[in-house]
Write an enzyme that holds these catalytic residues in place. Structure first.
Site, short mmCIF file in Angstrom:
data_model
loop_
_atom_site.label_atom_id
_atom_site.label_comp_id
_atom_site.label_asym_id
_atom_site.label_seq_id
_atom_site.Cartn_x
_atom_site.Cartn_y
_atom_site.Cartn_z
CB CYS A 160 40.54 35.63 40.01
SG CYS A 160 40.13 36.96 41.11
CD GLU B 7 52.14 42.17 47.25
OE1 GLU B 7 51.10 42.29 46.62
OE2 GLU B 7 52.60 41.08 47.62
NE ARG C 75 31.74 35.42 41.28
CZ ARG C 75 31.16 34.76 42.27
NH1 ARG C 75 30.20 33.90 42.03
NH2 ARG C 75 31.52 34.98 43.50
#
Lengths: 431, 277
Positions: A50, A192, A52
């Protein structure tokens, strides 16, 4: 032969661009189809996370190869040609090796020291080998990168300090209770972050888990997930008597628990320590609770501060890791240099062998019939003469670790032995 | 011979101090283990030195302040080694080792005994009194030192400072447990020491209690510990309050041991223990 690493990462490209580029890759087969069709590129490896999208390749013509990769990236319909101008970087040789080692060791990550990146690179390498895209150089580079990453993890404290809020809460609980085994956890509200913290606590052997929620159904569902029990918010005072750790995340607006309430509870608890974590905004717990003895109240800002301090410690450890990476980079480059001299050494040996064969043939013709033993003795003689003659030049090539101008020296040796004239264009192509 | 053992003891205690401080700073397990071995070696030398002194004097050497310091240092080192063998609160060594080293240095610097020990100060019950009191002191001293560590760590957590000390000090519950163990060991020993002492006083002087400064201070310390133990067991006092009381009690004990001997006079002070030549 050049190593080339190009792409975009979280430092150079906004997430929107990285997303689009990452979409290019899902069909790895398609991407490798392109990479392998380019004559400039002999080996390639492509990896996306996510943060590179990067391609590392071995090429004889690095400039052309870099342009090809860039063109490939720009082919995405949603990417304007200008988008890549500032975000696309190209690293060569030394920088490429170092960059790749840093990526694998999680030094180039957004969260320095996060462990997922190594798995992602491993997965990408597996795909590349399935498509036969890598060769001897990249294989060695990737395996070196894995061992560098392992050493960095083992020899520096880069992954030691909690850098997430939920983990920081667990680390703090350990500083208060020592051992978390059997400690009861009370969850106020769900969220969360609270659930993540609960998971970590459970992993540390926490005891009974109780969930108090405004809507009972949600509480029951959550409690079932963690093998706990659900209670209503009205039972909170009773629950405070048995809980050791309380995680509150309702954000109800006014304080759910006041200082006096906790004060009364502490007396009845016989002062057993109570760790309160308030991750709600606005806060659920009266900040004055922290003044009470044996009660430790942490709000989201406190935990964020822990995380920030741990980040700094990781960055400090990262400088140690950088030194390790730099040393390993030099070692790999040296290996790469010795790789460059092999075609020359082979050419020298080939030439010597050809001369031997020709001269032997002439001599044998002149001498007339010989016994097989005599024949063999002559062959051994010529072979050992050339071998001994070539021994020193070969050692010179291999051992000449860091010559000021390696290409010039290689060139000199080739001219000295007249290797390029002799074999026409064949060896220059190999070089 | 005696001075050789004592020099070795001193060397070992200072060595352990260095190693444990290094452990505190660098957090390497190896330093801690090396420190424990050096400390144990020091304790062995210390024991030999005490045996030798007792042999020469024909009595337990506790008649001067220096001798008492030497005995107390021995008790402290022994108590700490027993403690870390059962409950490894490793950081405490960085406080105990220098304290023991300083006390042994003090014993070496202070003037040696002139003349023989008064025959009044010999006898089984007196030895029981000295041994119980000093081992009690040692355990309670550990509680006091642990209390200091507790207060530091508690302050770091309450004030949300997560720096140097926070990382290196053990968890609050470990430090609080230390307080409990040392208290439950040290308090009965001190009680026994006081009882045996008053029995000995009754036997030799005809009275249990003489309102001597040392006796009064010891009684105050005993009361502090009694309150702490009682509240711990019934109401559940722990943490900061327990640490503070343990430190208070320890300070009173220090006054008893040092102050009452140097500044206050009473029949219990070391100056009166010797026969005038």
């Amino acid at each position: 032969m050049n190593l080339l690493l190009c792409g975009v990462n979280h430092k150079t490209a906004p997430v929107a661009l990285r997303e689009k580029l990452a979409c290019l890759i899902p069909e790895v087969a398609h991407a490798y189809g392109h990479l392998k069709s380019w004559p400039e590129v002999s080996e390639s490896l492509l990896y996306t996370t996510c943060n590179r999208v990067e391609v590392i390749c071995v090429s004889q013509a690095p400039d052309e190869a870099a342009a090809r990769v860039r063109e490939f990236f720009g082919r995405h319909p949603e990417i304007a040609p200008g988008d890549l101008n500032e975000s696309f970087y190209v690293h060569r040789d030394r920088d490429a090796v170092q960059h790749f080692f840093r990526v694998a060791a999680s030094l180039d990550s957004m969260v320095v020291g996060e462990p997922q990146i190594l798995g992602q690179v491993k997965q990408a390498y597996r795909e590349a080998t399935e498509h036969h895209a890598t060769g001897p150089i990249l294989n060695r580079l990737v395996h070196k990168a894995f061992s560098v990453a392992k050493r960095v993890r083992g020899e520096t404290g880069i992954g030691d300090h909690a850098v997430s809020v939920s983990y920081a809460a667990v680390a703090m609980a350990k500083k208060i209770f020592g051992d978390l085994a059997g400690k009861n956890v009370l969850l106020l509200g769900a969220g969360e972050m609270a659930e993540l913290a609960l998971e970590h606590l459970k992993g540390q052997g926490a005891g009974r888990i109780t969930v108090a929620n405004r809507t009972l159904e949600r509480g029951v569902a959550l409690a079932r997930r963690f093998q706990g029990e659900a209670v209503s918010l009205e039972e909170l005072p009773e629950q405070l008597l048995t809980a050791d750790i309380l995680i509150s995340s309702t954000g109800a607006g006014d304080f759910l628990i006041t200082r006096d309430q906790v004060k009364g509870v502490m007396r009845r608890r016989k002062q057993r320590p109570l760790f309160l974590i308030d991750i709600a905004v606005p806060r659920d717990l009266d900040p004055a609770i922290n003044d009470l003895d044996n009660v430790y109240l942490f709000n989201i800002d406190d935990l964020n501060e822990v995380v920030e301090i741990n980040y700094q410690r990781r960055r400090h450890e990262a400088t140690k890791a950088e030194r390790l990476v730099a040393a390993e980079t030099l070692k790999f480059l040296h290996w790469l240099e010795t790789l460059e001299v092999y075609p020359t050494i082979i050419a020298m040996k080939d030439k010597a062998e050809a001369i031997c064969r020709a001269e032997l043939k002439k001599t044998l013709n002149q001498l007339g019939p010989l016994t097989p033993e005599q024949n063999q003795a002559l062959e051994v003689l010529t072979a050992s003469v050339t071998q001994k003659l070539l021994h020193d030049p070969i050692i010179f090539l291999k051992r000449n670790r860091r010559p000021r101008n390696p290409h010039q020296e290689l060139d000199l040796v080739r001219r000295l032995f007249n290797l390029d004239q002799d074999r026409g264009g064949e060896t220059t192509e190999k070089d | 011979m005696n001075s050789l053992f004592l020099s070795l003891t001193l060397l070992a205690y200072f060595g352990a101090t260095g190693l444990w401080l290094a452990y505190f700073l660098a957090q390497r397990e190896g330093y801690y283990r090396a420190g424990a071995w050096v400390m144990a070696g020091g304790l062995a030398c210390h024991t030999l030195a005490l045996i030798q002194r007792a042999w020469v004097a024909g009595a337990l050497p506790a008649a001067t302040f220096g001798e008492a310091l030497l005995l107390f240092a021995w008790a402290l080192a022994a108590a700490f080694l027993v403690l870390i063998w059962r409950y490894p609160i490793k950081i405490l060594g960085a406080l105990v080792a220098p304290l023991a080293a300083l006390m042994v240095s003090g014993a070496l610097i202070l003037p040696a005994r002139q003349g023989a020990v008064s025959p009044l100060l010999q006898g089984f019950w007196l030895y029981v009194h000295i041994c119980l009191t000093l081992t009690g002191y040692a355990a309670l001293a550990l509680a006091g030192l642990g209390g200091v560590l507790y207060l530091i760590q508690e302050r770091q957590i309450k004030r949300k400072r997560f720096g140097f000390f926070h990382r290196r000090l053990p968890s609050l519950s470990q430090l609080d447990n230390l307080n409990y163990w040392c208290l439950t060991t040290g308090f009965p020993l001190l009680t026994g020491g006081i009882i045996s002492g008053s029995l000995f006083a009754q036997h030799t002087q005809g009275r249990f209690f003489s309102w001597d400064p040392k006796e009064i201070l010891t009684l105050i310390a005993w009361l502090i510990y009694a309150v702490l133990l009682h509240e711990r067991l019934t109401v559940g006092w722990r943490g900061r309050r327990a640490a503070l009381l343990a430190i208070c009690g320890f300070l009173v004990l220090v006054c008893t041991f040092v102050g009452a001997n140097l500044w206050l006079t009473g029949y219990h002070s070391f100056a009166r223990f010797l026969q005038q030549p």
